[in-house]
Motif scaffolding. Structure first.
Motif, short mmCIF file in Angstrom:
data_model
loop_
_atom_site.label_atom_id
_atom_site.label_comp_id
_atom_site.label_asym_id
_atom_site.label_seq_id
_atom_site.Cartn_x
_atom_site.Cartn_y
_atom_site.Cartn_z
N GLU A 181 -11.95 13.69 -17.69
CA GLU A 181 -12.73 12.39 -17.38
C GLU A 181 -11.95 11.95 -16.61
OE1 GLU A 181 -17.20 12.97 -19.00
OE2 GLU A 181 -15.81 11.64 -19.51
N ARG A 204 2.14 1.89 -3.84
CA ARG A 204 0.78 2.30 -4.47
C ARG A 204 0.08 3.04 -4.43
NH1 ARG A 204 -2.72 -3.32 -4.34
NH2 ARG A 204 -1.31 -4.52 -5.52
N ALA A 205 0.91 4.38 -3.13
CA ALA A 205 0.47 5.50 -2.69
C ALA A 205 1.29 5.89 -3.63
CB ALA A 205 -0.22 5.71 -1.51
N ALA A 252 -8.71 11.64 -9.10
CA ALA A 252 -8.76 11.53 -7.16
C ALA A 252 -9.10 10.06 -6.56
CB ALA A 252 -11.01 11.01 -8.23
N VAL A 253 -8.62 8.22 -7.46
CA VAL A 253 -8.75 7.54 -6.34
C VAL A 253 -7.32 7.63 -5.79
CG1 VAL A 253 -9.94 6.48 -8.06
CG2 VAL A 253 -7.20 6.22 -9.22
N PHE A 254 -6.44 8.95 -6.30
CA PHE A 254 -5.09 9.16 -5.82
C PHE A 254 -5.29 10.06 -4.45
CE2 PHE A 254 -2.65 6.87 -8.95
CZ PHE A 254 -1.87 6.00 -8.14
N GLY A 255 -6.73 10.48 -3.95
CA GLY A 255 -7.07 11.46 -3.08
C GLY A 255 -6.26 13.21 -3.96
N THR A 256 -6.40 13.14 -4.77
CA THR A 256 -5.83 14.78 -5.19
C THR A 256 -6.60 15.26 -6.41
OG1 THR A 256 -3.54 15.78 -5.68
CG2 THR A 256 -4.13 13.29 -6.57
N THR A 257 -6.58 16.30 -6.74
CA THR A 257 -6.96 16.87 -8.24
C THR A 257 -6.32 16.67 -9.54
OG1 THR A 257 -7.36 19.05 -6.68
CG2 THR A 257 -8.77 17.47 -6.07
N LEU A 305 -6.56 3.06 -20.06
CA LEU A 305 -7.74 3.75 -19.98
C LEU A 305 -9.10 3.73 -20.21
CD1 LEU A 305 -5.12 7.25 -20.08
CD2 LEU A 305 -5.27 5.37 -17.91
N ARG A 318 -9.06 13.15 -14.34
CA ARG A 318 -9.41 13.75 -13.13
C ARG A 318 -9.62 12.34 -12.38
NH1 ARG A 318 -14.97 16.00 -13.98
NH2 ARG A 318 -13.84 17.35 -14.87
N PHE A 319 -10.08 11.71 -12.79
CA PHE A 319 -10.62 10.20 -12.22
C PHE A 319 -9.39 9.38 -11.73
CE2 PHE A 319 -10.49 5.21 -12.23
CZ PHE A 319 -12.01 4.93 -11.16
N PHE A 320 -7.83 9.51 -11.99
CA PHE A 320 -6.62 8.69 -11.88
C PHE A 320 -6.38 9.74 -10.69
CE2 PHE A 320 -7.38 5.94 -15.49
CZ PHE A 320 -6.93 4.39 -14.42
N TRP A 354 0.61 -1.34 0.37
CA TRP A 354 0.20 -0.15 0.09
C TRP A 354 1.05 1.25 -0.24
CZ3 TRP A 354 -4.21 -0.22 -2.06
CH2 TRP A 354 -4.71 -2.04 -1.69
#
Lengths: 382, 320
Positions: free
Chosen positions: B102, B82-83, B109-114, B94, B105-107, B79
């Protein structure tokens, strides 16, 4: 939670961007309902009737009239010889030969007994059985009328087979089918078809959707992120679960509005059971997706499972007429239990008290399937 | 020890082996990559590059050996890894039905960022694909797809980047642009591991590992790989290449001979210092056997020559 929200948003976006998918969600339940409810019916109509009337009396004509007037039989032709009638049966111009022997009326008056012969094409045993039951009932009914008219001169007229001599006898049997008084097969079939629909949506969409991510390689890409297994599975299953419930709603609304299928019990119970059943269906899809690499493989495996499930479910054939081992298998398919709940609640107005056993089985099944599926799904290859 | 060792190597691989049934994808691979290095893996298809990348990105467990990425163990600290890694698999992976923006933005988001937070890192690439932001990913050209994939692998500001054959199937211009981007990222201090089947791309790396049939043949800076080539190398050009190839195999000095573009490259038994003499010998020998038109010239070995020589075991272990 934030991650799941993003996963959900992405999933819904992909589903609704796919025109074919959207069309499927709304059109499939309606089309399936129209096709299956009309085609997959057990009632037999328009049996081709071939008459060999050697008597040419008022009685023989009346029997033919009664049969054709019922709507179940259509006069396809007639001949003077049985040989010609046999040919008609052989090349499927006729489904039933009605042979009215000479002196039928005279014998009837003289001996109070008359014999007529019916020969069915029994290639399709079930259909022939149903048609013969109709014919016997009609002939027996006419016999009863005749008996009442001519009594005491005429006793009864019966079919050559051992038709119930209800008419004129001392025993008066009156049949009444409860919950589905007109024995409308549609009422019987529709809840089952809704179950098929929910099953297909649940397991097929899940398996294919996840297999697609594998095929695209996006699953790998997603695996090298902090997204956990739980988040991924929740992000996948919640949308498909909700679509399954919407499908059921669309299908049920259509069945109710167009076919007048009754909704006698609580809708909450119907959807509650569906919500539980969908967990099973989604779990099966998830399990299959963990075993396969491509969408094609996923579809084949799901087809195999669904066919076994549906045939064993009692949807098309009564479970009680299966061999004992098959009844046991049937008891282990979740489909049967959900079909039972649907029929019970929709047609009989059953409440939780009537279907708690099935609900319990569904819940247990859901827990087991889901647990195995989640364990099977790995974020990496050993 | 699960905390990253400060100042240590970014990647440490020790005797990693992995088999798929009878196929030995990796047969004991060891290497170390320094922080900030642009490290290339060069090898043909099936050499084991992808398997090694999948192990380093925690998608697969090794059968034997151990590996650390940023000081984290690939088996235990998945983990943490992966982060922190950016991974671009070999295939375009993709969502084809989502737009460029999109996907990005999705990828993020899954890393908790923008996207905004990752903007600084992806800026040079984003500039090139921004005009297509609202286009669906499946409508992009091959080169654009690769750039988008790189953006998605970078948007969460990873500490290390794994690019598995990023330029396979991409046109020459896009390939060059892609390597320019990698050079910019290296200037920014990002550790990058990149694999490629194209020998010519190796010269862009700080160091390259030649990998073949699950073994590392050599690890060296690209120019040193050629220098470690102990033998004389000559290029032969002639009308009937196939006849020449067969004939040259019979020459007493020949260690290896193989087609190279329009020419044939011949590795001689004679040392590199004697390559002029070796070339003259070969020319005279060919002329005597009915090929007076054959052009023979001494050449500097390229990475491909090194690779071919090492694969056939012709060139000692000097560069290892």
């Amino acid at each position: 939670m934030r991650t799941i929200r993003f996963l959900l948003r992405k999933e819904y976006r992909q589903i609704f961007r796919d025109r074919v998918m959207v069309a499927q969600i709304f059109m499939v339940p309606i089309i399936q309902m129209l096709v299956l409810a009309n085609a997959a019916t057990f009632s037999v109509r328009s049996v081709q009737l071939w008459v060999v009337d050697d008597d040419r009396s008022s009685v023989s004509r009346a029997i033919v009239d009664r049969l054709t007037a019922s709507g179940r039989f259509v006069l396809a032709g007639s001949s003077a010889s049985m040989a010609e009638a046999d040919d008609a049966l052989l090349d499927r111009r006729a489904g039933l030969i009605l042979h009215l022997p000479a002196r039928l009326e005279r014998e009837l008056v003289r001996t109070r007994r008359g014999e007529i012969q019916m020969i069915f094409n029994a290639e399709d045993g079930a259909a022939a059985g149903i048609a013969s039951a109709y014919a016997q009932r009609i002939v027996a009914g006419y016999g009863a009328e005749l008996a009442a008219e001519l009594r005491p001169a005429v006793g009864a007229i019966g079919a050559a087979s051992d038709a119930p001599r209800a008419a004129g006898g001392s025993l008066d049997l009156r049949l009444r089918g409860w919950y589905n008084p007109e024995l409308d097969y549609r009422d019987f079939m529709v809840p089952g078809i809704l179950v098929v629909l929910v099953t297909i949506v649940g397991s097929m969409l899940t398996a294919v959707n996840i297999a697609r991510e594998k095929e695209l390689g996006t699953l790998d890409q997603l695996n090298v992120t902090p997204v956990t297994k739980t988040q991924f599975i929740a992000g996948k299953l919640i949308p498909l679960w909700s679509i399954g419930l919407v499908e059921l709603g669309v299908g049920l609304a259509f069945a109710h509005a167009v076919f007048g299928v009754p909704v006698r019990g609580s809708l909450w119970l119907v959807f509650g059971a569906a919500a539980m059943y969908l967990v099973v269906a989604l779990g099966i899809g998830l399990l299959v997706s963990a075993m396969v690499d491509t969408q094609q493989q996923a579809m084949f495996v799901i087809y195999f499972i669904l066919i076994v499930y549906l045939l064993m479910s009692g949807l098309f054939t009564p479970v009680r007429s299966m061999p004992v081992w098959a009844q046991w298998v049937s008891a282990f398919t979740p489909v049967q239990h959900f079909v039972t709940v649907m029929r019970s609640v929709l047609l009989k107005g059953g409440g939780v008290g009537d279907v708690w056993r099935e609900l319990l089985v569904l819940a247990g099944y859901g827990v087991v399937v889901f647990w195995v599926a989640v364990r099977q799904y790995r974020k990496r290859v050993a | 020890m699960s905390a990253p060792a400060a100042g240590g190597d970014a990647v440490i691989v020790r005797d990693v082996a992995k088999s798929f049934g009878e196929t030995h994808a990796l047969r004991g691979v060891s290497l170390a990559v320094a922080p900030g290095e642009l490290f290339g893996f060069i090898g043909p298809d099936g050499a084991g590059k992808t398997t090694l990348f999948r192990i380093l990105t925690t998608l697969m467990l090794p059968d034997a050996g151990s590996a650390r990425v940023l000081g984290f163990d690939v088996e235990r600290d998945l983990w943490a890894i992966r982060a922190r890694v950016g991974y671009m698999p070999g295939r375009f992976s993709l969502y084809p039905d989502l737009t460029v923006e999109e996907n990005l933005r999705f990828f993020a988001a899954v890393f908790g960022t923008t996207i905004a937070e990752g903007r600084a890192v992806i800026e040079p690439i984003w500039r090139q694909i921004a005009p297509f932001a609202s286009r669906r990913a499946d409508a992009l050209s091959g080169g654009m797809k690769q750039k988008l994939a790189l953006c998605c692998a970078l948007v969460h500001r990873p500490d290390i980047l794994f690019l598995d054959e990023p330029t396979t199937g991409v046109d020459a211009v896009s390939r060059r642009e892609f390597w320019e981007i990698l050079a910019e990222l290296r200037a920014g201090g990002l550790t990058t591991l990149v694999s490629t089947p194209y020998m010519d791309e190796a010269s862009q790396c700080d160091r390259v590992a030649l990998i073949h049939e699950g073994r590392i043949l050599a690890i060296a800076p690209p120019d040193a790989l050629g220098a470690g080539f102990g033998q004389a190398l000559v290029a032969v050009r002639g009308a009937d290449r196939f006849a020449l190839l067969k004939l040259l195999r019979e020459h007493s000095d020949t260690l290896a001979v193989y087609p190279f573009g329009a020419e044939l490259h011949l590795t001689s038994r004679r040392p590199a210092a004697e390559r002029d003499a070796a070339a003259r010998d070969v020319a005279a020998w060919l002329a005597a056997r009915g090929h007076p038109d054959a052009v023979v010239a001494p050449i500097e070995p390229g990475i491909e020559d090194t690779f071919m020589a090492r694969m056939s075991g012709a060139a000692g272990e000097a560069a290892a």
